[in-house]
Design a protein around this motif. Structure first.
Motif, mmCIF file in Angstrom:
data_model
loop_
_atom_site.group_PDB
_atom_site.id
_atom_site.type_symbol
_atom_site.label_atom_id
_atom_site.label_comp_id
_atom_site.label_asym_id
_atom_site.label_seq_id
_atom_site.Cartn_x
_atom_site.Cartn_y
_atom_site.Cartn_z
ATOM 1 N N UNK A 193 0.847 -1.188 0.000
ATOM 2 C CA UNK A 193 0.000 0.000 0.000
ATOM 3 C C UNK A 193 0.882 1.237 0.000
ATOM 4 N N UNK A 194 0.585 2.178 -0.888
ATOM 5 C CA UNK A 194 1.288 3.451 -0.917
ATOM 6 C C UNK A 194 0.277 4.579 -0.772
ATOM 7 N N UNK A 195 0.477 5.407 0.255
ATOM 8 C CA UNK A 195 -0.379 6.559 0.503
ATOM 9 C C UNK A 195 0.419 7.863 0.531
ATOM 10 N N UNK A 196 1.639 7.858 0.043
ATOM 11 C CA UNK A 196 2.494 9.041 0.037
ATOM 12 C C UNK A 196 1.770 10.205 -0.629
ATOM 13 N N UNK A 197 1.879 11.392 -0.025
ATOM 14 C CA UNK A 197 1.305 12.581 -0.621
ATOM 15 C C UNK A 197 -0.167 12.810 -0.313
ATOM 16 N N UNK A 216 -0.919 13.047 9.656
ATOM 17 C CA UNK A 216 -1.554 12.871 10.972
ATOM 18 C C UNK A 216 -0.614 12.121 11.913
ATOM 19 N N UNK A 217 -0.681 12.463 13.174
ATOM 20 C CA UNK A 217 0.152 11.810 14.169
ATOM 21 C C UNK A 217 -0.212 10.326 14.266
ATOM 22 N N UNK A 218 0.766 9.476 14.341
ATOM 23 C CA UNK A 218 0.628 8.024 14.493
ATOM 24 C C UNK A 218 -0.048 7.346 13.293
ATOM 25 N N UNK A 219 -0.070 8.013 12.178
ATOM 26 C CA UNK A 219 -0.701 7.440 10.982
ATOM 27 C C UNK A 219 -0.077 6.088 10.613
ATOM 28 N N UNK A 254 1.481 3.812 12.452
ATOM 29 C CA UNK A 254 1.073 2.762 13.384
ATOM 30 C C UNK A 254 -0.381 2.368 13.154
ATOM 31 N N UNK A 255 -1.200 3.325 12.842
ATOM 32 C CA UNK A 255 -2.612 3.068 12.542
ATOM 33 C C UNK A 255 -2.734 2.162 11.321
ATOM 34 N N UNK A 256 -1.970 2.467 10.283
ATOM 35 C CA UNK A 256 -2.006 1.657 9.055
ATOM 36 C C UNK A 256 -1.532 0.239 9.343
ATOM 37 N N UNK A 257 -0.451 0.105 10.058
ATOM 38 C CA UNK A 257 0.078 -1.221 10.394
ATOM 39 C C UNK A 257 -0.944 -2.033 11.172
ATOM 40 N N UNK A 258 -1.642 -1.381 12.096
ATOM 41 C CA UNK A 258 -2.654 -2.067 12.903
ATOM 42 C C UNK A 258 -3.841 -2.549 12.046
ATOM 43 N N UNK A 259 -4.263 -1.753 11.076
ATOM 44 C CA UNK A 259 -5.441 -2.087 10.277
ATOM 45 C C UNK A 259 -5.146 -2.923 9.027
ATOM 46 N N UNK A 260 -3.872 -3.162 8.743
ATOM 47 C CA UNK A 260 -3.480 -3.976 7.589
ATOM 48 C C UNK A 260 -2.489 -5.039 8.045
ATOM 49 N N UNK A 261 -2.969 -6.096 8.661
ATOM 50 C CA UNK A 261 -2.047 -7.120 9.185
ATOM 51 C C UNK A 261 -1.285 -7.866 8.099
ATOM 52 N N UNK A 262 -1.738 -7.806 6.852
ATOM 53 C CA UNK A 262 -1.054 -8.538 5.775
ATOM 54 C C UNK A 262 0.029 -7.729 5.073
#
Length: 143
Positions: free
Chosen positions: A119-123, A129-132, A134-142
């Motif tokens: 997944x790429x969300x750059x830009x 956002x703060x802790x973005x 870690x949030x992504x890692x938590x919601x995308x375990x794969x």
């Protein structure tokens, strides 16, 4: 430019560097996803880079599709119901330089693509956002 069956048939179709069948619809000014059923699920990759898409929805059932390139659009929202039902095998999603600004939409991406490995969300505004991360890692375990 509308995404018509004629445009789909005239668009560049090629094997990409990974040997996957790719349909290239770069820079066509496409404002919304429509008529992709005309591809008859014949492609592994759709390249919608540099268009005018604002919503990620309205996909027909595409079991073969594994890679979506969507950089440089105006995407703000994601349709969980449509994507999770109709794009079950997407493993790679490039959404660089769009307009995703909320963590809620990141959660929707996680629900929409349970097999996602890249997944790429750059830009996107959400990356500031703060802790973005870690949030992504938590919601995308794969990932």
């Amino acid at each position: 430019m509308r995404l018509s069956a004629e445009l789909l048939n005239s668009a560049e179709q090629r094997p990409n560097a990974l040997g996957e069948r790719e349909l290239v619809l770069r820079g066509r000014g496409v404002p919304l996803i429509e008529h992709l059923g005309a591809t008859r699920d014949a492609f592994d990759t759709f390249d919608f880079t540099d268009n005018r898409l604002t919503h990620l929805d309205n996909f027909p059932r595409l079991n073969r599709l594994t890679n979506l390139l969507l950089s440089g659009n105006w995407i703000e929202t994601v349709s969980v119901e449509n994507l999770s039902k109709n794009l079950p095998n997407v493993t790679s999603l490039t959404l660089s330089f769009n307009r995703i600004s909320s963590l809620h939409e990141v959660t929707n991406l996680g629900k929409s693509f349970p097999k996602l490995e890249f997944l790429t969300l750059v830009g996107n505004p959400v990356t500031r956002r703060q802790h973005y991360r870690l949030y992504v890692i938590h919601h995308f375990p794969t990932l």
